[in-house]
Design a protein around this motif. Structure first.
Motif, short mmCIF file in Angstrom:
data_model
loop_
_atom_site.label_atom_id
_atom_site.label_comp_id
_atom_site.label_asym_id
_atom_site.label_seq_id
_atom_site.Cartn_x
_atom_site.Cartn_y
_atom_site.Cartn_z
N LEU A 97 -5.85 4.12 6.13
CA LEU A 97 -6.45 3.34 7.23
C LEU A 97 -7.69 2.60 6.75
CD1 LEU A 97 -6.02 5.78 10.25
CD2 LEU A 97 -4.81 3.62 9.84
N ASP A 98 -8.47 3.28 5.85
CA ASP A 98 -9.68 2.62 5.34
C ASP A 98 -9.32 1.34 4.58
OD1 ASP A 98 -11.08 4.63 6.48
OD2 ASP A 98 -11.48 5.74 4.59
N ILE A 99 -8.29 1.47 3.73
CA ILE A 99 -7.87 0.28 2.96
C ILE A 99 -7.39 -0.82 3.90
CG2 ILE A 99 -6.13 -0.59 1.31
CD1 ILE A 99 -6.40 2.17 -0.11
N LEU A 100 -6.60 -0.43 4.88
CA LEU A 100 -6.07 -1.42 5.84
C LEU A 100 -7.20 -2.16 6.57
CD1 LEU A 100 -3.09 0.53 7.36
CD2 LEU A 100 -2.95 -1.79 6.41
N ALA A 101 -8.29 -1.39 6.81
CA ALA A 101 -9.40 -2.01 7.53
C ALA A 101 -10.08 -3.05 6.64
CB ALA A 101 -10.40 -0.93 7.95
N LEU A 107 0.86 -1.20 0.00
CA LEU A 107 0.00 0.00 0.00
C LEU A 107 0.89 1.25 0.00
CD1 LEU A 107 -2.72 1.50 0.39
CD2 LEU A 107 -2.52 1.04 2.85
N VAL A 108 0.63 2.16 -0.98
CA VAL A 108 1.43 3.38 -1.08
C VAL A 108 0.56 4.54 -0.58
CG1 VAL A 108 2.78 4.86 -2.62
CG2 VAL A 108 2.57 2.40 -3.08
N ALA A 109 0.96 5.14 0.55
CA ALA A 109 0.18 6.25 1.08
C ALA A 109 1.00 7.53 0.92
CB ALA A 109 -0.17 6.01 2.54
N ASN A 151 1.25 -6.49 -6.14
CA ASN A 151 -0.05 -5.86 -6.10
C ASN A 151 0.08 -4.52 -5.36
OD1 ASN A 151 -2.75 -5.43 -6.22
ND2 ASN A 151 -3.23 -6.79 -4.47
N CYS A 152 -0.27 -3.46 -6.00
CA CYS A 152 -0.03 -2.16 -5.39
C CYS A 152 -1.32 -1.38 -5.22
CB CYS A 152 0.95 -1.41 -6.31
SG CYS A 152 1.70 -0.01 -5.51
N LEU A 153 -1.61 -0.95 -3.96
CA LEU A 153 -2.81 -0.16 -3.69
C LEU A 153 -2.37 1.26 -3.36
CD1 LEU A 153 -4.53 -2.69 -1.27
CD2 LEU A 153 -5.03 -2.37 -3.72
N LEU A 154 -3.26 2.23 -3.67
CA LEU A 154 -2.85 3.62 -3.46
C LEU A 154 -3.81 4.35 -2.51
CD1 LEU A 154 -2.03 4.44 -7.22
CD2 LEU A 154 -0.47 3.62 -5.44
N ALA A 155 -3.19 5.21 -1.66
CA ALA A 155 -4.03 6.04 -0.77
C ALA A 155 -3.47 7.44 -0.79
CB ALA A 155 -4.00 5.49 0.65
N GLU A 156 -4.37 8.48 -0.95
CA GLU A 156 -3.84 9.84 -1.11
C GLU A 156 -3.68 10.56 0.22
OE1 GLU A 156 -6.67 11.41 -3.93
OE2 GLU A 156 -7.71 12.46 -2.32
N ASP A 157 -4.17 9.97 1.27
CA ASP A 157 -3.88 10.53 2.60
C ASP A 157 -3.94 9.43 3.65
OD1 ASP A 157 -6.56 10.07 3.36
OD2 ASP A 157 -7.13 11.98 2.39
N GLY A 158 -3.70 9.81 4.90
CA GLY A 158 -3.65 8.84 6.02
C GLY A 158 -4.98 8.13 6.22
N GLN A 159 -6.08 8.90 6.10
CA GLN A 159 -7.40 8.32 6.36
C GLN A 159 -7.71 7.20 5.36
OE1 GLN A 159 -9.35 8.84 9.08
NE2 GLN A 159 -10.29 7.00 8.13
N GLU A 160 -7.40 7.53 4.07
CA GLU A 160 -7.68 6.55 3.02
C GLU A 160 -6.86 5.28 3.25
OE1 GLU A 160 -7.28 7.98 -1.00
OE2 GLU A 160 -8.17 6.15 -1.80
#
Ligand code: C2E
Ligand code: CA
Ligand code: CA
Length: 738
Positions: A67-71, A34-36, A56-65
């Motif tokens: 955490l959402d993906i991690l959940a 996951l790339v935050a 497999n690479c997932l992307l998050a544009e901030d901290g909240q996103e």
């Protein structure tokens, strides 16, 4: 870059392959990264880069996103920028640390201050990349991390396997039916399984550190020491050793370990010292609880050596005890008394009250007898109503007599059996060691003989064995053997004594009397062997031989001289002969065999035999009488027969016993008994034979009271067949001639 990228894939898949048991080699492991980062360009370039390696690479544009993906899904690696809007990298780190410990974090930040770095490290961050970084640097860092992750996986898997195996082992050890233990080299417990605590009632901690000897019964400690020292050198011996262990509550509390000691069988091995070839650091082993087995063994042993009804020792154990007592007596120069106790008239109790009552009586008697003796004495039951008693260590005959008095006194009280008062007496014989014998067999035999002697004298009493009894026994034995031989070798002979008709003064009959032509002793009188033959049962063979032999002679007489066909043949029959099942058939078939009329034969049966087993006797006599066979009551006046009973029997002759005739001194004697017998016989319609008439006075007397038949020396002694034949022929021919 390609090289290191390939490395990532190869290494990661090989690690997974090695550790994920059962996983498929061809299946590419899914690694999620996951790339935050709030910089779009940054995110996309990393994604592009990693896609080259199939990651497999997932992307998050901030901290909240992030955490959402991690959940939502598991992430292996989180590439985390520190400075982001809303929720920043530090907050994400905190949360990941607590909620997603399996996710490893790599910080990618332009703010590479010392403070940031230490903060990140404190949160368990795995690596730190300073932006801007070159792609190969990123690949290398990821590569390292995956490598570590794979190794960690491997370690985790191994730990899990060890745990599983440890649990399995623990399960087996704790659920083992045996006690499993380890001792250090000084013999202190360093381990015991749960079974040990269950069996012996101690807590686990009560074992640890304590020496094994504290748990072993005093008497077995030596044995245990030997077992443990031997086990180090000879396992075979150690395994055969059994000893008792002490249970915690032994003897004090009535709980499940109440007075319980546990017999264990050992199986021990040494624990080798890893640092030295010859040394050992302790012993491990298994101890099996054999208490139940021992109990069964003891039960079997008990049954083997005890009487089931009274629980007293049996014959085998009794002999064993005698042998032991003899050895002891030799040391102390004391005597041992062996006593044979035979209950008088037990058969009557059994017959009248039944076997169950008989058994109860035996149980009560054995209990009472036990109260008379010392602990060191042995009372055994050796037969139906026979007991043996051994008194070891006595001084003299007085000691025995004292005990006899005690027993007699104790027996004065009746036994209450099912509401009946039963009085019991014993005939007791005693033999002493060493006076009367030196082996258990001889001593028991001699005590038995002494007892037998008392029985013969009318029961209820005591007698010591004497040499005289021994002599008698030897004589009896030699006669018994002699009789057997005499039957085989035809040493018996029939003599005939005439019976006279007193009116005609001629022979009317003969009594067949046996003679034994002994090769050494000459003619032996029946008085010397008939009683013994009756006792041993040999009388049946003798009696059958006599009937056969005398009938054969009579047949021969009649065949050659028809005048002799008027003579009656009297043959003596014993009680035991009548009770044989074939008695009636034998008599009839013998008559048939020699072509004799049943009227030719008169069977003489003593008064006492007639009274013995009335029902049996009546039936058989009637059967034979119906065929015409005659019967005489022998030795009349000696027994106690009841007139009413005699009346029911088919009797033809009453033979007055010789002892009455011998009292006649003069013709004028008024012998009331003889007169009464004659009167009685007439009333019953029986003929009278006076036996043992020896002189003129006696013959005149019996004639004067009207006795029709006489047998005695006055007319003739018992003689061989030929001699009698000559006399009879002469008389009968003279009569015919006249
Ligand atoms: P018993 O049946 O009472 O036989 C008569 C016995 O008295 C005979 O003795 C006979 O010799 C003896 N006797 C006869 N007249 C006189 C006399 O005037 N004076 C004296 N003192 N004695 C006389 P024996 O032959 O020695 O037999 C003794 C007993 O042995 C018999 O007594 C009988 O009970 C028994 N016995 C003999 N033969 C047999 C046999 O074949 N079978 C059985 N069961 N018993 C036998
Ligand atoms: Ca007789
Ligand atoms: Ca007689």
């Amino acid at each position: 870059m390609n090289d290191s990228g390939n490395n990532i894939k190869q290494y990661y898949s090989s690690c997974l392959y090695k550790n994920a048991l059962g996983s498929d080699e061809t299946k590419t492991p899914a690694v999620t990264i996951l790339v935050a980062d709030d910089e779009k360009l940054m995110r996309e370039s990393v994604q592009e880069l990693l896609s080259l390696y199939n990651l497999n690479c997932l992307l998050a544009e901030d901290g909240q996103e992030a955490l959402d993906i991690l959940a939502q899904q598991p992430v292996d690696i989180l590439l985390l920028d520190l400075i982001m809007p809303k929720v920043d990298g530090f907050q994400v780190m905190k949360e990941v640390r607590t909620k997603y410990p399996d996710t490893d974090i790599i910080i990618t930040s332009g703010e590479a201050t010392f403070k940031n770095a230490t903060l990140a490290m404190r949160h368990g961050v795995k690596d730190f990349l300073h932006k801007p970084y070159i792609p190969s640097e990123l690949v290398k860092v990821i590569n390292n991390l995956l490598e570590k992750q794979a190794l960690q996986h491997q370690v985790d898997e191994m730990t899990r396997c060890i745990q599983v195996s440890e649990e399995r082992y623990r399960f087996f050890v704790n659920n083992s039916p045996d006690m499993v233990y380890m001792l250090d080299k000084d013999g202190h417990f360093i381990f015991v399984n749960e079974r040990a605590t269950e069996l012996l009632g101690y807590e686990h901690d009560e074992f640890i550190g304590r020496h094994y000897s504290e748990f072993i019964h005093k008497e077995d400690v030596e044995k245990a020491h030997f077992a443990f020292s031997t086990s180090l050198s000879n396992l075979d011996i150690a395994q055969k050793i059994e000893f008792k262990m002490k249970a915690k509550y032994e003897g004090t509390e009535p709980c499940c370990f109440e007075s319980r000691s546990i017999a264990v069988k050992l199986n021990a091995s040494e624990i080798p010292d890893r640092n030295s070839n010859n040394n050992h650091v302790g012993i491990y082993g298994v101890a099996r609880d054999v208490t139940e087995q021992k109990r069964l063994d003891e039960l079997i042993y008990f049954q083997l050596y005890h009487d089931a009804l009274t629980n007293l020792p049996n014959r085998i154990l009794f002999r064993d005890r005698i042998n032991f007592a003899i050895t002891q007596a030799n040391r102390s120069a004391r005597k041992v008394a062996i006593m044979f106790l035979d209950m008088d008239r037990f058969k009557i109790v059994n017959d009248s009250l039944g076997h169950i009552a008989g058994d109860k009586l035996l149980q009560k008697i054995s209990k009472r007898l036990l109260t008379c003796i010392r602990d060191s004495d042995t009372l055994a039951r050796v037969g139906g109503d026979e007991f043996n008693l051994m008194l070891p260590d006595i001084r003299n005959r007085e000691d025995v007599i004292n005990l006899i008095n005690k027993i007699t006194l104790m027996l004065e009280q009746p036994f209450n059996i099912e509401g009946n008062d039963v009085y019991v007496t014993f005939s007791i014989g005693t033999a002493l060691y060493p006076d009367d014998g030196t082996s258990s067999e001889t001593l028991i035999k001699h005590a038995d003989m002494a007892m037998y002697n008392i029985k013969g004298k009318g029961k209820n009493g005591h007698e010591f064995f004497s040499d005289h009894m021994q002599l008698l026994l030897q004589q009896h034995l030699s006669i018994e053997n002699g009789i057997r031989l005499a039957i085989q070798e035809d040493q018996f002979e029939v003599y005939f004594q005439p019976q006279y008709n007193t009116k005609l003064e001629i022979i009317s009959g003969v009594e067949a009397l046996i003679r034994w032509n002994h090769p050494e002793k000459g003619l032996v009188s029946p008085n010397d062997f008939i009683p013994l033959a009756e006792e041993t049962g040999l009388i049946n063979d003798i009696g059958e031989w006599m009937l056969d032999a005398s009938c054969k002679i009579l047949q021969n007489w009649i065949k050659h001289h028809s005048v002799l066909s008027n003579i009656t043949l009297a043959v003596n029959i014993s009680a035991s002969q009548i009770s044989t099942s074939h008695f009636v058939d034998f008599v009839l078939s013998t008559l048939k065999k020699y072509n004799l009329k049943p009227e030719h034969l008169e069977l003489e049966i003593t008064e006492n035999t007639l009274m013995k087993d009335m029902d049996l006797v009546v039936g058989k006599l009637k059967q034979l009488s119906n065929h015409g066979v005659r019967f005489a009551v022998d030795d009349f006046g000696m027994g106690y027969s009841s007139l009413s009973y005699l009346q029911t029997l088919p009797l033809n002759n009453l033979k007055i016993d010789r002892s009455f005739i011998s009292t006649i001194q003069s013709v004028n004697d008024k012998n009331s008994i003889i007169t009464a017998i004659v009167a009685m016989a007439k009333e019953l319609g029986m003929n009278i034979v006076a036996e043992g008439v020896e002189n003129e006075v006696q013959i005149n007397y019996v004639k004067s009271i009207g006795c029709p038949t006489v047998q005695g020396y006055w007319y003739g002694r018992p003689m061989p067949a030929e001699q009698l034949q000559v006399i009879a022929l002469q008389q009968l021919n003279e009569l015919n001639y006249a």
